[in-house]
Design an enzyme around this catalytic site. Structure first.
Site, PDB file in Angstrom:
ATOM      1  N   HIS A 129      -4.290  -1.628   2.691  1.00  0.00           N
ATOM      2  CA  HIS A 129      -4.542  -0.434   2.265  1.00  0.00           C
ATOM      3  C   HIS A 129      -4.801  -0.448   0.674  1.00  0.00           C
ATOM      4  O   HIS A 129      -4.255  -1.422  -0.061  1.00  0.00           O
ATOM      5  CB  HIS A 129      -4.259   0.834   2.680  1.00  0.00           C
ATOM      6  CG  HIS A 129      -2.577   0.897   2.291  1.00  0.00           C
ATOM      7  ND1 HIS A 129      -1.753   0.351   2.948  1.00  0.00           N
ATOM      8  CD2 HIS A 129      -2.060   1.556   1.158  1.00  0.00           C
ATOM      9  CE1 HIS A 129      -0.437   0.650   2.051  1.00  0.00           C
ATOM     10  NE2 HIS A 129      -0.780   1.118   1.286  1.00  0.00           N
ATOM     11  N   GLU A 133      -4.926   5.232   0.848  1.00  0.00           N
ATOM     12  CA  GLU A 133      -3.838   6.099   0.732  1.00  0.00           C
ATOM     13  C   GLU A 133      -4.194   6.858  -0.605  1.00  0.00           C
ATOM     14  O   GLU A 133      -4.652   6.513  -1.735  1.00  0.00           O
ATOM     15  CB  GLU A 133      -2.654   5.321   0.534  1.00  0.00           C
ATOM     16  CG  GLU A 133      -1.427   5.980   0.385  1.00  0.00           C
ATOM     17  CD  GLU A 133      -0.132   5.054   0.073  1.00  0.00           C
ATOM     18  OE1 GLU A 133      -0.267   3.937  -0.305  1.00  0.00           O
ATOM     19  OE2 GLU A 133       1.205   5.539   0.212  1.00  0.00           O
ATOM     20  N   HIS A 156      -1.595   1.116  -6.177  1.00  0.00           N
ATOM     21  CA  HIS A 156      -1.556  -0.414  -5.630  1.00  0.00           C
ATOM     22  C   HIS A 156      -2.236  -0.743  -4.554  1.00  0.00           C
ATOM     23  O   HIS A 156      -3.284   0.139  -3.852  1.00  0.00           O
ATOM     24  CB  HIS A 156       0.008  -0.269  -5.234  1.00  0.00           C
ATOM     25  CG  HIS A 156       0.308   0.746  -3.999  1.00  0.00           C
ATOM     26  ND1 HIS A 156       0.433   2.059  -4.028  1.00  0.00           N
ATOM     27  CD2 HIS A 156       0.051   0.417  -2.623  1.00  0.00           C
ATOM     28  CE1 HIS A 156       1.002   2.689  -2.792  1.00  0.00           C
ATOM     29  NE2 HIS A 156       0.414   1.818  -1.808  1.00  0.00           N
TER      30      HIS A 156
HETATM   31 CO    CO Z   1       0.736   2.205  -0.046  1.00  0.00          CO
END
Ligand code: CO
Length: 134
Positions: A79, A130, A7
């Site tokens: 992020h 991430e 994502h």
């Molecule tokens: Co995230």
């Protein structure tokens, strides 16, 4: 090491307004806002055919995105999350490569109930990364 894009997370001061933009203007499939007090955010998931967009609004005093929004009041990309097969192997490799893992440096359970690590933007072309064990 990294696999699929899981994502892209966008921080916003108003997740309902942002989800309206994705639903109405961009015509995307959008979830209802979901408060995650243990992560200090309210999230909305935008489901795309090949990935997800996560809209994040701060929740509570110690939200991890509060400072980002102070610096970026209009909101913005917070992020990018890439999938890895083994979060501990990823941690070891990042340490070996001299990358800075934020927080304790150990994997913790992320917003999707899976183990994650966050890598400091200074080592990654200015982008907070991430890593999530898929
Ligand atoms: Co995230």
């Amino acid at each position: 090491m990294i696999g699929r894009l899981n994502h892209v997370a966008i921080a916003t001061a108003d997740v309902r307004k942002a989800s309206g933009i994705y639903r109405n203007t961009l015509g995307a499939k959008v979830s209802e806002p979901m408060p995650l007090p243990e992560h200090g955010v309210v999230t909305v998931f935008v489901e795309l055919p090949n990935t997800k967009i996560e809209l994040l609004e701060p929740l509570g005093a110690n939200s991890p995105i509060a400072r980002f929004l102070e610096k970026n009041p209009a909101g913005g990309m917070h992020h990018i999350c890439y999938e890895v097969d083994d979060i501990y192997a990823a941690r070891d490799r990042m340490k070996e490569m001299g990358a800075t893992i934020t927080g304790s440096g150990e994997p913790r359970i992320g917003a999707h109930g899976k183990p994650v690590l966050f890598l400091h933007p200074k080592d990654f072309a200015g982008t907070l990364i991430e890593l999530e064990q898929a």
